[in-house]
Design a protein around this motif. Structure first.
Motif, PDB file in Angstrom:
ATOM      1  N   ASP A 119       0.865  -1.177   0.000  1.00  0.00           N
ATOM      2  CA  ASP A 119       0.000   0.000   0.000  1.00  0.00           C
ATOM      3  C   ASP A 119       0.901   1.226   0.000  1.00  0.00           C
ATOM      4  OD1 ASP A 119      -1.836   1.997   0.276  1.00  0.00           O
ATOM      5  OD2 ASP A 119      -2.832   1.160   2.042  1.00  0.00           O
ATOM      6  N   ASN A 162      -6.067   3.861   4.109  1.00  0.00           N
ATOM      7  CA  ASN A 162      -6.798   2.596   4.119  1.00  0.00           C
ATOM      8  C   ASN A 162      -6.952   2.045   5.535  1.00  0.00           C
ATOM      9  OD1 ASN A 162      -7.414   2.139   1.286  1.00  0.00           O
ATOM     10  ND2 ASN A 162      -5.200   1.931   0.998  1.00  0.00           N
ATOM     11  N   PRO A 165      -8.101  -2.665  -1.439  1.00  0.00           N
ATOM     12  CA  PRO A 165      -8.705  -1.538  -2.161  1.00  0.00           C
ATOM     13  C   PRO A 165      -9.324  -1.916  -3.497  1.00  0.00           C
ATOM     14  CG  PRO A 165      -6.630  -0.853  -1.183  1.00  0.00           C
ATOM     15  CD  PRO A 165      -6.740  -2.342  -0.955  1.00  0.00           C
TER      16      PRO A 165
END
Length: 350
Positions: free
Chosen positions: A240, A247, A313
């Motif tokens: 990420d 997130n 995601p």
């Protein structure tokens, strides 16, 4: 700066992920996974590309432990050693006992059904022998080339769909049988069954995002729970490139789902391009579940609060237009910015 070879290898990896996700949407997760396993040439090319990226392209970025972009494998090894060799296990044994006492369950047997095995194969209070007597047993899932084996502190069982070295067994961890002992194929190169309640640690390094749907990721975590000893740990490294809060809802949802399964999150670090997490398989499942029962989700966050799914995601891109999905898919899965030690960092940090 990235070379053309770096980019070529990265494109192979990205393309494999994208194809698997697209077929998952088209055919469903089970059929898509079967189609994926049948493409031996694609699997071999993917595995070879990942090995070359790790060994040849990422190595130069792995040396500085202070930078936050060092090799994820060093982070994983450090967490294992801290937990098993430097008092971490004892610390969380005590924490679990304290929580259990507060729940007034210290003299009552397990009250929760489901994935909970309290076997004690080694005869000690926490299901683990003294670390000085043996090495830390690790199941490295999606290992590719068995990078943990170079450290003598670990007794590694390395598995992958398509191994690139002889020390790695073929195994589909998503669908492998779990029973009383390890069972190999006749040629001894494939694991047909893994032993339950056996490993000190299970490692998912860049694994969960490989799987195209939330239910499959949850199933993998469930298998990790089943092969771990009580008090063992699941270590997850997931890419990420966004800032730590971007997130946060997803990270909370992971903790929620795994808490319901019987895991207590004991470590979380957000490095520059990667989430690093450690979950402990509680000796008493009720202790882990306690955290999830205390959670309250807003109306907007309820879609993340699922007991049987592990979200990433990309799962929430389906509601966008095709053009938006393609653009976001490229950005969010781009190895240049997704993993902490991947190529192109210089190009994406501006």
């Amino acid at each position: 700066m990235a070379t053309e070879e770096h980019k070529r290898l990265a494109d192979i990896v990205k393309g494999t992920h994208a194809l698997l996700r697209a077929e998952c949407h088209q055919y469903g997760a089970e059929i898509a996974w079967k189609r994926h396993l049948a493409r031996n040439d694609v699997l071999q090319e993917y595995a070879a590309s990942m090995q070359k990226l790790a060994v040849k392209c990422w190595a130069d970025n792995n040396s500085d432990l202070r930078s936050g972009t060092y090799c994820r494998m060093e982070w994983i090894k450090a967490q294992c050693k801290e937990y098993f060799l430097n008092g971490g296990r004892e610390k969380y044994n005590k924490r679990e006992r304290d929580i259990n006492a507060k729940m007034t369950l210290s003299s009552v047997g397990p009250s929760v059904e489901g994935r909970t095995r309290e076997n004690n194969p080694s005869g000690t209070a926490n299901g683990l022998r003294d670390s000085s007597e043996r090495r830390i047993s690790v199941l490295d899932v999606g290992s590719c080339y068995n990078p943990l084996s170079i450290d003598d502190a670990f007794d590694v069982t390395a598995i992958d769909l398509t191994p690139t070295v002889e020390e790695v067994y073929r195994c589909d961890f998503l669908n492998v049988a779990i029973g009383g002992e390890k069972i190999l194929s006749r040629d001894t190169r494939e694991i047909r069954q893994l032993p339950a309640d056996f490993y000190d640690s299970v490692v998912f390094s860049l694994l969960l995002e490989y799987l195209p749907c939330p239910e499959q990721r949850y199933a993998c975590c469930g298998n990790a729970y089943d092969v771990l000893k009580s008090g063992g740990i699941l270590i997850v490294a997931s890419p990420d490139s966004k800032h730590v809060g971007a997130n946060a809802k997803l990270m909370r949802s992971w903790r929620y789902a795994l808490s319901r399964m019987g895991f207590m999150r004991i470590k979380y670090e957000k490095l520059r391009h990667i989430h690093c997490l450690v979950f402990r398989k509680c000796v008493r499942k009720d202790v882990a579940i306690r955290w999830s029962k205390l959670q309250r989700f807003s109306e907007a966050d309820r879609r993340y609060a699922c007991e049987t799914k592990i979200f990433i995601p990309q799962d929430f891109q389906a509601t966008r237009s095709k053009e938006e999905r393609e653009k976001l898919e490229y950005e969010e899965t781009d190895l240049a910015s997704a993993f902490s030690e991947l190529p192109f960092d210089n190009e994406t940090s501006t």
